[in-house]
Design a protein around this motif. Structure first.
Motif: not given
Length: 70
Positions: A2, A46-48, A50-54, A56
């Motif tokens: 992503k 890799n969105e599996d 880590i997340e976008t919010v992390k 940020k």
């Protein structure tokens, strides 16, 4: 994979390299590039893993204010 674009609205342009290095060390982040002219930060990850919010949160912990560009 992503890709998310953030806009850095606060911070020192000289520290942009530090952000790229920080993100490159994070598990799941494949690539991070900042356009120093407009403060856009593109992060490919890799969105599996880590997340976008992390992502940020980690940047904001370093004293930068960022927004997710839509």
């Amino acid at each position: 994979m992503k890709t998310v674009t953030f806009t850095i609205t606060d911070g020192n342009h000289m520290s942009y390299r530090d952000i790229e290095v920080l993100l490159a060390k994070m598990n799941g982040v494949e690539r991070a590039l900042i356009d120093v002219n407009d403060g856009d930060l593109k992060v490919e990850f890799n969105e599996d893993a880590i997340e976008t919010v992390k992502i940020k949160q980690e940047i904001e912990r370093r004293g930068f204010h960022i927004d997710i560009k839509e």
